[in-house]
Design a protein around this motif. Structure first.
Motif, mmCIF file in Angstrom:
data_model
loop_
_atom_site.group_PDB
_atom_site.id
_atom_site.type_symbol
_atom_site.label_atom_id
_atom_site.label_comp_id
_atom_site.label_asym_id
_atom_site.label_seq_id
_atom_site.Cartn_x
_atom_site.Cartn_y
_atom_site.Cartn_z
ATOM 1 N N THR A 1 83.279 33.117 30.695
ATOM 2 C CA THR A 1 81.974 32.552 31.027
ATOM 3 C C THR A 1 80.888 33.123 30.129
ATOM 4 O O THR A 1 80.021 32.392 29.629
ATOM 5 C CB THR A 1 81.635 32.815 32.506
ATOM 6 O OG1 THR A 1 82.673 32.279 33.317
ATOM 7 C CG2 THR A 1 80.320 32.189 32.889
ATOM 8 N N ALA A 2 80.917 34.429 29.890
ATOM 9 C CA ALA A 2 79.928 35.058 29.009
ATOM 10 C C ALA A 2 80.028 34.507 27.588
ATOM 11 O O ALA A 2 79.003 34.251 26.937
ATOM 12 C CB ALA A 2 80.106 36.567 29.012
ATOM 13 N N LEU A 3 81.236 34.313 27.103
ATOM 14 C CA LEU A 3 81.407 33.747 25.757
ATOM 15 C C LEU A 3 80.884 32.321 25.679
ATOM 16 O O LEU A 3 80.244 31.938 24.692
ATOM 17 C CB LEU A 3 82.879 33.800 25.347
ATOM 18 C CG LEU A 3 83.433 35.190 25.043
ATOM 19 C CD1 LEU A 3 84.941 35.114 24.798
ATOM 20 C CD2 LEU A 3 82.738 35.793 23.844
ATOM 21 N N LEU A 4 81.137 31.536 26.717
ATOM 22 C CA LEU A 4 80.643 30.157 26.726
ATOM 23 C C LEU A 4 79.116 30.112 26.794
ATOM 24 O O LEU A 4 78.486 29.273 26.139
ATOM 25 C CB LEU A 4 81.254 29.383 27.903
ATOM 26 C CG LEU A 4 82.736 29.049 27.766
ATOM 27 C CD1 LEU A 4 83.260 28.429 29.049
ATOM 28 C CD2 LEU A 4 82.985 28.129 26.588
ATOM 29 N N VAL A 5 78.523 31.000 27.567
ATOM 30 C CA VAL A 5 77.055 31.055 27.646
ATOM 31 C C VAL A 5 76.475 31.451 26.292
ATOM 32 O O VAL A 5 75.498 30.851 25.823
ATOM 33 C CB VAL A 5 76.612 32.035 28.760
ATOM 34 C CG1 VAL A 5 75.128 32.341 28.663
ATOM 35 C CG2 VAL A 5 76.958 31.466 30.122
ATOM 36 N N ALA A 6 77.054 32.445 25.649
ATOM 37 C CA ALA A 6 76.576 32.873 24.327
ATOM 38 C C ALA A 6 76.693 31.736 23.319
ATOM 39 O O ALA A 6 75.767 31.490 22.528
ATOM 40 C CB ALA A 6 77.360 34.090 23.862
ATOM 41 N N ILE B 1 73.594 29.792 21.276
ATOM 42 C CA ILE B 1 73.597 29.643 19.817
ATOM 43 C C ILE B 1 73.440 28.177 19.424
ATOM 44 O O ILE B 1 72.642 27.829 18.544
ATOM 45 C CB ILE B 1 74.883 30.246 19.212
ATOM 46 C CG1 ILE B 1 74.852 31.773 19.359
ATOM 47 C CG2 ILE B 1 75.047 29.846 17.757
ATOM 48 C CD1 ILE B 1 76.173 32.437 19.028
ATOM 49 N N VAL B 2 74.180 27.301 20.084
ATOM 50 C CA VAL B 2 74.114 25.867 19.771
ATOM 51 C C VAL B 2 72.727 25.318 20.076
ATOM 52 O O VAL B 2 72.161 24.545 19.280
ATOM 53 C CB VAL B 2 75.214 25.093 20.538
ATOM 54 C CG1 VAL B 2 75.000 23.599 20.449
ATOM 55 C CG2 VAL B 2 76.587 25.467 20.003
ATOM 56 N N ILE B 3 72.158 25.707 21.212
ATOM 57 C CA ILE B 3 70.813 25.245 21.559
ATOM 58 C C ILE B 3 69.809 25.738 20.522
ATOM 59 O O ILE B 3 68.897 24.992 20.120
ATOM 60 C CB ILE B 3 70.427 25.705 22.981
ATOM 61 C CG1 ILE B 3 71.244 24.916 23.999
ATOM 62 C CG2 ILE B 3 68.936 25.535 23.241
ATOM 63 C CD1 ILE B 3 71.121 25.420 25.414
ATOM 64 N N GLY B 4 69.943 26.960 20.059
ATOM 65 C CA GLY B 4 69.053 27.487 19.019
ATOM 66 C C GLY B 4 69.155 26.702 17.729
ATOM 67 O O GLY B 4 68.140 26.389 17.094
ATOM 68 N N ILE B 5 70.363 26.354 17.332
ATOM 69 C CA ILE B 5 70.561 25.580 16.100
ATOM 70 C C ILE B 5 69.942 24.195 16.237
ATOM 71 O O ILE B 5 69.239 23.723 15.338
ATOM 72 C CB ILE B 5 72.064 25.493 15.758
ATOM 73 C CG1 ILE B 5 72.586 26.865 15.342
ATOM 74 C CG2 ILE B 5 72.318 24.458 14.664
ATOM 75 C CD1 ILE B 5 74.100 26.948 15.216
ATOM 76 N N ILE B 6 70.190 23.553 17.354
ATOM 77 C CA ILE B 6 69.647 22.207 17.570
ATOM 78 C C ILE B 6 68.125 22.247 17.618
ATOM 79 O O ILE B 6 67.442 21.399 17.023
ATOM 80 C CB ILE B 6 70.235 21.584 18.851
ATOM 81 C CG1 ILE B 6 71.716 21.292 18.644
ATOM 82 C CG2 ILE B 6 69.491 20.304 19.242
ATOM 83 C CD1 ILE B 6 72.446 20.854 19.886
ATOM 84 N N ALA B 7 67.557 23.226 18.322
ATOM 85 C CA ALA B 7 66.097 23.328 18.412
ATOM 86 C C ALA B 7 65.478 23.553 17.031
ATOM 87 O O ALA B 7 64.428 22.968 16.698
ATOM 88 C CB ALA B 7 65.718 24.458 19.353
#
Length: 65
Positions: free
Chosen positions: A37-42, A46-52
């Motif tokens: 779960t922690a890996l998926l959240v991380a 990261i993906v949200i940061g790239i998209i933003a």
């Protein structure tokens, strides 16, 4: 009982006993779940940061005047 299905019932008994043992053995499951779960959240952060970043860069290129 029917003699033809005795091997099948014996096999089913062994299978049930084995499954009961697997169901009761939950050692390490919660730790594994927390790590995954922690890996998926991380990864999601990261993906949200790239998209933003990409959306913000494209928005800055819009000519309003």
């Amino acid at each position: 009982m029917f003699p033809d299905i005795q091997p099948l019932t014996a096999h089913m008994r062994r299978l049930r006993a084995r499954l009961r043992g697997l169901v009761r053995d939950e050692r390490g499951y919660s730790t594994e779940t927390v790590v995954v779960t922690a890996l998926l959240v991380a990864l999601a952060i990261i993906v949200i940061g790239i998209i933003a970043t990409k959306v913000t860069d494209k928005a800055r290129l819009i000519n309003l005047g």
